[in-house]
Scaffold this active site. Structure first.
Site, short mmCIF file in Angstrom:
data_model
loop_
_atom_site.label_atom_id
_atom_site.label_comp_id
_atom_site.label_asym_id
_atom_site.label_seq_id
_atom_site.Cartn_x
_atom_site.Cartn_y
_atom_site.Cartn_z
N GLY A 1 2.76 -2.05 -6.95
CA GLY A 1 2.10 -2.51 -5.74
C GLY A 1 2.72 -3.83 -5.33
O GLY A 1 2.66 -4.79 -6.08
N HIS A 2 3.37 -3.84 -4.21
CA HIS A 2 4.00 -5.07 -3.75
C HIS A 2 3.30 -5.55 -2.49
O HIS A 2 3.21 -4.82 -1.51
CB HIS A 2 5.49 -4.83 -3.45
CG HIS A 2 6.29 -4.58 -4.67
ND1 HIS A 2 7.59 -4.16 -4.65
CD2 HIS A 2 5.96 -4.70 -5.98
CE1 HIS A 2 8.02 -4.03 -5.90
NE2 HIS A 2 7.05 -4.35 -6.71
N ASP B 1 3.79 -7.79 -11.46
CA ASP B 1 2.95 -8.61 -10.58
C ASP B 1 3.45 -10.05 -10.47
O ASP B 1 2.66 -10.96 -10.29
CB ASP B 1 1.48 -8.63 -11.05
CG ASP B 1 0.95 -7.25 -11.32
OD1 ASP B 1 1.21 -6.37 -10.48
OD2 ASP B 1 0.28 -7.05 -12.35
N GLN C 1 7.22 -3.21 -11.49
CA GLN C 1 6.71 -3.62 -12.79
C GLN C 1 7.51 -4.80 -13.36
O GLN C 1 8.02 -5.60 -12.61
CB GLN C 1 6.69 -2.43 -13.77
CG GLN C 1 5.66 -1.37 -13.45
CD GLN C 1 6.18 -0.27 -12.54
OE1 GLN C 1 7.32 0.12 -12.65
NE2 GLN C 1 5.35 0.23 -11.66
N LYS D 1 7.30 -10.13 -6.82
CA LYS D 1 8.64 -9.61 -6.47
C LYS D 1 8.73 -9.20 -5.01
O LYS D 1 9.76 -9.39 -4.38
CB LYS D 1 8.99 -8.40 -7.35
CG LYS D 1 9.18 -8.72 -8.80
CD LYS D 1 9.53 -7.51 -9.60
CE LYS D 1 8.41 -6.47 -9.64
NZ LYS D 1 7.20 -6.92 -10.35
P1 IMP Z 1 1.34 3.64 -15.75
O1 IMP Z 1 2.60 3.07 -15.22
O2 IMP Z 1 0.35 4.00 -14.68
O3 IMP Z 1 1.55 4.75 -16.72
O4 IMP Z 1 0.61 2.48 -16.59
C1 IMP Z 1 1.15 2.00 -17.81
C2 IMP Z 1 0.94 0.50 -17.94
O5 IMP Z 1 1.75 -0.17 -17.00
C3 IMP Z 1 -0.50 0.03 -17.68
O6 IMP Z 1 -0.77 -1.06 -18.53
C4 IMP Z 1 -0.44 -0.43 -16.24
O7 IMP Z 1 -1.44 -1.36 -15.95
C5 IMP Z 1 0.94 -1.03 -16.21
N1 IMP Z 1 1.53 -1.07 -14.86
C6 IMP Z 1 2.09 -0.05 -14.19
N2 IMP Z 1 2.55 -0.47 -13.00
C7 IMP Z 1 2.29 -1.79 -12.93
C8 IMP Z 1 2.59 -2.79 -11.95
O8 IMP Z 1 3.18 -2.56 -10.89
N3 IMP Z 1 2.17 -4.06 -12.26
C9 IMP Z 1 1.55 -4.36 -13.42
N4 IMP Z 1 1.28 -3.45 -14.35
C10 IMP Z 1 1.64 -2.18 -14.12
#
Ligand code: IMP
Length: 424
Positions: free
Chosen positions: A40-41, A13, A223, A16
């Protein structure tokens, strides 16, 4: 820029999407190589906000080839919805490419993500519940269904049958959930396959050829470094590798082909989900950062935890990603805070730590060592040069550079693509 990697330097977040969109204007190709719709961008162009999850941010530029690489995990329904939305706004999809080796997220992955998180009770990981972890589990177990399987109805039927039998046992016998229906999934996914087939190709070859032809290729990280499966705050991480090295595996190219690596860092720190966060602000300044910075998850809508900028994290990002520069985002959000604090080290058991701990249990007791500096009251959203920034902003930027040993190359002062400038 021949081949530039752009990664998140914190917990994701970092903004990017916008930086990618700016660089994509110069890019011939933008490549996603890891993660899936958990990303999510938000990209704002010409005053219009676009929320992208799976499609590379270069899609707003009609001449750019947009690659969803082999290292990603793809939810076909979400990808198609995103494609339809873009098409309805007049954007072309003819330059979208999907690698045949990418793994497919199926309904049982999502179901198992939800059930496993619930079963963990208070010890849940706070996942986005998009089935990301279960899909990567299947990939590592070598039972996953790939895009090349999905687009072959006979192969898909066979693999789905075997997988679903096992997953339904897990869902019903281990978690007490409801079994999923083969026909329903098969029919739905065959429909998706038909629509996606024209976009499927070997993107490793495309990316390699583009680099060899001296085209500008941009690798778009999702991420951030601290969510990396190896280098992040395990277990509160995602299941892929959102670091520069992840591009090599996830796009199928060698490390010597990447020339440059920019880490996007927010001017403060945020994270979603659970886990220790040394500079977290649970006071009105944290509230203010969340409100002014609109810190709510693009994918989940969850409020993000906010805190001071942490240079222990950014130092780690420089090392792990081999950063050649930072893009500093959302500097404008700090306007109006009287005193700014920047964490330059941690204190733990009387020791000063300059390197990010390997274990979150060590991170838990870390006290930030802060440098305090005067804030700035000016609205900087209209500033377009480094020289025009208030003195306090310049000092803030110089502190980051001197503490991390890495130059800040781009500075963001607002949501729009235009609210951004180069350091020099
Ligand atoms: P997962 O990727 O859904 O398995 O989530 C694992 C961890 O990564 C959690 O803490 C999510 O909130 C975090 N996470 C996954 N994708 C993002 C992102 O794009 N931005 C911020 N946190 C993320």
């Amino acid at each position: 820029m021949p081949a530039t990697a752009l990664v998140g330097a914190q917990w994701g977040d970092e903004g990017k999407g916008k930086t990618i969109d700016i660089l994509a204007a110069k890019a011939d190709m933008v490549v996603r190589a890891q993660g899936g719709c958990n990303a999510g961008h938000t990209v704002v162009a010409d005053g219009v906000t676009h929320k992208l999850h799976l499609i590379p941010s270069g899609i707003l530029n009609p001449a750019t080839v947009n690659v969803i690489g082999n290292g990603t995990v793809v939810t076909p329904g979400i990808l198609l919805r995103e494609m339809d939305e873009l098409a309805s706004k007049g954007y072309s999809l003819k330059n979208l490419k999907l690698d045949a080796r990418a793994h497919v997220i199926l309904p049982y992955h999502i179901e198992l993500d939800i059930l496993a998180e619930a079963a963990r009770g208070g010890a849940d990981l706070g996942t986005t519940k998009n089935g990301i972890g279960p899909c990567y589990m299947d990939k590592a177990e070598r039972v996953g269904i790939r895009v090349c399987d999905l687009i072959d109805p006979a192969v898909f039927a066979e693999k789905l049958k075997v997988n679903l039998a096992v997953k339904n046992k897990l869902i019903t016998l281990v978690y007490g959930g409801k079994a999923l229906d083969f026909e329903k999934i098969y029919d739905e996914y065959c429909g998706y396959a038909k629509r996606l087939k024209p976009y499927v190709t070997d993107t490793s070859v495309l990316v390699y050829n583009a680099i060899k032809a001296n085209q500008n290729v941009l690798f778009e990280g999702a991420q951030g470094m601290l969510l990396d499966l190896d280098m992040g705050t395990y277990p509160y991480v995602t299941s892929s590798h959102p670091v520069t090295g992840g591009f090599c595996v996830g796009a199928g190219i060698g490390p010597t082909l990447i020339d440059d690596c920019i880490g996007v860092a927010k001017a403060y720190t945020t994270r979603v989900g659970k886990g220790p966060f040394p500079t977290e602000l649970l006071d009105e300044i944290g509230e203010r950062l969340r409100r002014v910075g609109a810190e709510y998850g693009t994918t989940t809508g969850r409020p993000r935890r906010c805190g001071w900028l942490d240079l222990v994290i950014l130092r780690c990002a420089v090392r792990v990603n081999g950063l050649t520069g930072f893009a500093l985002s959302k500097l404008d959000t700090l306007s109006g805070i009287d005193t700014l604090k920047v964490c330059i080290a941690y204190k733990k058991d009387g020791e000063t730590l300059y390197d990010f701990p390997t274990d979150i249990r060590d991170l838990e007791g870390c006290e930030p060592v802060y440098v305090e500096m005067a804030g700035f009251g000016e609205d900087i959203t209209g500033v377009r040069t480094f020289d025009a920034l208030p003195k306090a902003c310049k000092r803030y930027i110089e502190l980051i550079e001197s503490e991390t040993g890495c130059p800040i190359r781009m500075i963001g002062v607002g949501q729009d693509r235009e609210q951004n400038f180069d350091r020099n």
